[in-house]
Design an enzyme around this catalytic site. Structure first.
Site, mmCIF file in Angstrom:
data_model
loop_
_atom_site.group_PDB
_atom_site.id
_atom_site.type_symbol
_atom_site.label_atom_id
_atom_site.label_comp_id
_atom_site.label_asym_id
_atom_site.label_seq_id
_atom_site.Cartn_x
_atom_site.Cartn_y
_atom_site.Cartn_z
ATOM 1 N N THR A 55 30.417 27.048 15.722
ATOM 2 C CA THR A 55 30.175 28.129 14.765
ATOM 3 C C THR A 55 29.779 29.472 15.392
ATOM 4 O O THR A 55 30.184 30.505 14.870
ATOM 5 C CB THR A 55 29.147 27.719 13.692
ATOM 6 O OG1 THR A 55 28.013 27.151 14.346
ATOM 7 C CG2 THR A 55 29.735 26.699 12.731
ATOM 8 N N ARG A 80 45.431 28.690 8.493
ATOM 9 C CA ARG A 80 44.899 29.202 7.234
ATOM 10 C C ARG A 80 43.566 29.921 7.335
ATOM 11 O O ARG A 80 43.188 30.655 6.439
ATOM 12 C CB ARG A 80 44.778 28.031 6.232
ATOM 13 C CG ARG A 80 46.100 27.537 5.732
ATOM 14 C CD ARG A 80 45.960 26.129 5.172
ATOM 15 N NE ARG A 80 45.654 25.180 6.245
ATOM 16 C CZ ARG A 80 45.388 23.883 6.063
ATOM 17 N NH1 ARG A 80 45.387 23.402 4.834
ATOM 18 N NH2 ARG A 80 45.117 23.110 7.081
ATOM 19 N N ARG A 139 68.027 40.260 0.272
ATOM 20 C CA ARG A 139 67.488 39.727 1.534
ATOM 21 C C ARG A 139 67.720 38.223 1.712
ATOM 22 O O ARG A 139 67.500 37.685 2.796
ATOM 23 C CB ARG A 139 65.989 40.002 1.616
ATOM 24 C CG ARG A 139 65.243 39.271 0.536
ATOM 25 C CD ARG A 139 63.842 38.916 0.900
ATOM 26 N NE ARG A 139 63.149 38.482 -0.323
ATOM 27 C CZ ARG A 139 61.884 38.245 -0.401
ATOM 28 N NH1 ARG A 139 61.130 38.410 0.659
ATOM 29 N NH2 ARG A 139 61.329 37.834 -1.530
ATOM 30 N N ASN A 161 41.558 27.694 18.258
ATOM 31 C CA ASN A 161 42.314 26.576 17.705
ATOM 32 C C ASN A 161 43.814 26.885 17.723
ATOM 33 O O ASN A 161 44.652 26.025 18.065
ATOM 34 C CB ASN A 161 41.849 26.301 16.267
ATOM 35 C CG ASN A 161 42.549 25.105 15.656
ATOM 36 O OD1 ASN A 161 42.495 24.010 16.179
ATOM 37 N ND2 ASN A 161 43.256 25.338 14.553
ATOM 38 N N ARG A 166 49.326 26.347 20.053
ATOM 39 C CA ARG A 166 50.521 27.180 20.257
ATOM 40 C C ARG A 166 50.718 27.605 21.710
ATOM 41 O O ARG A 166 51.844 27.913 22.089
ATOM 42 C CB ARG A 166 50.452 28.408 19.357
ATOM 43 C CG ARG A 166 50.233 28.093 17.870
ATOM 44 C CD ARG A 166 51.332 27.214 17.287
ATOM 45 N NE ARG A 166 51.136 26.996 15.849
ATOM 46 C CZ ARG A 166 51.983 26.337 15.079
ATOM 47 N NH1 ARG A 166 53.079 25.785 15.576
ATOM 48 N NH2 ARG A 166 51.740 26.189 13.786
#
Lengths: 209, 209, 209, 209
Positions: A55, A80, A139, A161, A166
Site C-alpha cells: 500500500t 482496471r 470507423r 503490477n 507486460r
C-alpha cells in the site's frame, strides 16, 4: 520525458506526484517512526517490497500520454486500477496511421499485404464519411492496428503490477516495447522502488539482469 | 496547507498532482481538440460536470495527512477508491488523545463522564503494557474516540464523491468538520472544478449557498 | 454454513455464485476451448494459478455474514475490492458484547482489568443514552473490542488475497481465526481452486502442510 | 435467459447471486432491523435508492456471456468495477463474423462497401496465417467491427451505473441495444430494484416511461 515506441507511438510522462520519499513517508506513519537518511530509506523500501507491504506505493502517481495501436490499448485497458481518457472515434476523425511490423519481424510480402489492407480500409473510411455516414459507423471498417491515444493515470503499485505482466516475454512483443518504456520512466522517478521491485516482487523476465 | 479540525485533529495537504488544467487536458484528448483560454477551460469543465463525464477528474490526485478519532476514520475508510496508510496500534503505542465534544455540543456532566471513562481506559492500557501484555491486546480497551492518523491519497473524482456524502447534514457532525476542511483545500487547488461540482453534481447541502 | 470464531463471533456463508466450474468456464472462453472432464478442469485451474492468470477467479462470488470485534473489522475493511454493509452505531444501540481473550492467551489479572474497563465503558454508554445523549456521541466511549456485524461480498480472487495476508502468522491472532474460518468455507465450495491456491500462489503460512 | 442483439450478437445470463431480498438483507444489518413483508421490502429499496445508499446493491452479482463487435466491447470494458474474460486473438483464430448495419440504418451502397472491406481484411488475415504469420500479428488487419466474446461479472450497483450511461440516447446506437438487453435481464431478476432505479437514480433516457 518521452520515449518513442514502434513506428508511430510513444510513452510520455506528463505529470507525477511524489517519488521514493512518498513511499517512505506513508510507511513511516504506520510505525510512527522518524525520517531516516538515504540508506535507511532504501532499507525500508526493500523491507516493504520483500514483505509485500504494497500500500505505501499507492501514494506515488503518474500521468502518461500514450500513443499506441488499438490492439495494444485493448490489452492495456484491462488494467482496471488506473484512469483512462481516450481519443474518441465518435467525436473526431482518425488519421491515417497504422502499425506496420518492421522488416526484422515479418517478410516483405506479408508487409505489403498488410499495408494494402490498411490502405483500402482507410479509403473506405474516408469515402463513407464523404458520403455522409457518421464517424461512429464509418470507423467500423478500420483495423485494430490503427493508432489511438490516451491519458493514463496510475499509481506506482498498479504500475508495478502492469510491469510484472507486460514487461514479460509472454506478453505480445509490441506490448512489451511499451512496458519497457514505462519501466524506464518509473526507474528514473523512483530508483529505489524500481530496484527493490525488480529484485523482490517482479514476476516477469525482461527487466531482470 | 493545514486546517485544524476538532480538539486535536487536522487535515493537511501533503502533495498533489495537477489541477483544473489536468482535467481539461484529459478531456481534450477525447475530442482531439486544442488548448483553450481560461474562459473556454471553465466552460469545458462545466460541460463535463453537467453531463457527468467524470473520468477527466481522475487525473488530479491529492495526498492528505489526516488526524481524527477512530470512529471518524472508520467512516472515512469506507471510501474504497483511495489509498490509505494508517498508524498501527500493533507496532506503536497510542498517545493519550481522545476526542471530547465541546461544551456547545454537550452538557458538562456528560463531558465529565466521558473524560473519566477515557482516563480509566488509558490507565488500563498503560498498566497492561507495563505488565508485559502485547500492544495489540492492550489496545482493545481503548475507546473509538481515540485519535489515529493516516495518509490518504485520492483523485478528484473520488474526493468529490466523498464530499457529496460527508459534507452533508446527514453525516455525523464530527465527520462534517473534516469534509469541510477537505472541501476548502480542494477549492484552493481546483477552483473551476469546485465551482462546477457544487453547482451541478454535488448531492449534499453544506457547501451550497 | 456457519463457523463460530472467538467468544461471540462467527463467519457465516449466506450466499454464493459459482464454484470451480465457473473459473473453468471463464478461462475456456479466452481460448475458445471445449468443456473438459474433472481431471482436465483440475489441470486448467492449476495452470491458471501457476501462471498468475487470476481474472477467471473473479467470476465466483461469496456473501458472508461476519460478527467480530471492531479492531478485527478495521483490519478486514482495508481490503477494498469487496462490498461491505455494517451495523451502524448511529442508528442502533450496541449490545453488551466485547471480546475477552481466553485464559490460554492472557493471565487472569489482566483479563479482570480488561473486563472491568469494558463494564465501565458500557455503563457510561447506557447512562449517556438514558440522559438523552445521541447514540453517535455516546458510543465514543466504547472500546474497539466491541462486537460489530457486517455483510461481506467478495470474489474468489480477492478472497484469496485476503487469505494470503490474514491466514498468516504475521497477522494478529484474532484476525487469523477469522481467516481460517473463511478458508474452510472457500475450500468447501471451490476445492480445486483452494488446493491449487495453497500450492502455487498463497503467500501466508497457516494453510500450508 | 438469452437475448439476441444486432446481427450475430447476444447477451446471456449465465449465473447470478441474490435478488431484491439480498439488497434488503444487507440494508437491514446496518439498522439491526427485522425482516419485513413484500411491501415493506419495496419501501426500503425505494428509500435506499432515493437517498443514494448504494452499497446494499453490491451484494447482488451477475455473470453474463456477451457476444458483440470489438468497438462495442471497447466501450463496455471502460466500466472498471466488473470482471472480464475475453476471447483472445493471440490464442484462437477469429471466425468470419463482422457487424453490418441494417438497411434501415444505412444505404445499400455503403453497406456493400463495408462488406467488401470486411471480406478483403478477412482474406488477408487467412492468407497471413496460411503463410505462417502468427495469429497475434495477422489479426492486426481485422476491423473493429469483428465479433468478440467475453464473460462479464458485475454487481447490481455497477450494472445500474452502466445502464445510466449506456441505455441512453447519447450512447452509440449499437451499444444501446446491448444495454437494453442487460436492463431487461436485470429487471427480471430484481424487479423492485429496477423499478426504484428507473424512478430515482437512472440518469439516462431510454428506460423511462
Amino acid at each position: 520525458m518521452r520515449i518513442d515506441v514502434l513506428d508511430h507511438g510513444f510513452v510520455e510522462l506528463v505529470d507525477h506526484m511524489g517519488d521514493d520519499t512518498s513511499v517512505v513517508r506513508a510507511a513511516r506513519i504506520c510505525h510512527a517512526s522518524q525520517p531516516g537518511d538515504e540508506e535507511r530509506d532504501r532499507q525500508l523500501i526493500e523491507f516493504l517490497m520483500k514483505n509485500r507491504h504494497e500500500t505505501p506505493f499507492e501514494h506515488v502517481t503518474f500521468t502518461f500520454h500514450i500513443k499506441c495501436p488499438i490492439f495494444v490499448a485493448r490489452q492495456w485497458m484491462r488494467h482496471r486500477i488506473a484512469s483512462y481518457n481516450e481519443l474518441s472515434g465518435r467525436y473526431s476523425e482518425y488519421e491515417d496511421e497504422f502499425y506496420v511490423p518492421g522488416k526484422d519481424r515479418l517478410d516483405e510480402k506479408s508487409i505489403e499485404k498488410i499495408e494494402k489492407t490498411y490502405r483500402l480500409a482507410y479509403e473506405t473510411y474516408q469515402e463513407l464519411i464523404a458520403s455522409g455516414v457518421r464517424r461512429e459507423i464509418a470507423r467500423m471498417v478500420l483495423p485494430v492496428a490503427l493508432y489511438t491515444q490516451f491519458v493514463w493515470t496510475v499509481n506506482a503499485r498498479s504500475l508495478m503490477n502492469f510491469l510484472s505482466l507486460r514487461a514479460d516475454s509472454h506478453a505480445q512483443w509490441e506490448m512489451q516495447q511499451y512496458a519497457l518504456a514505462v519501466a524506464q520512466i518509473f526507474k528514473s522517478i523512483c530508483p529505489k522502488s524500481y530496484e527493490a521491485f525488480v529484485r523482490y516482487t517482479y514476476r516477469g523476465d525482461l527487466l531482470k539482469g
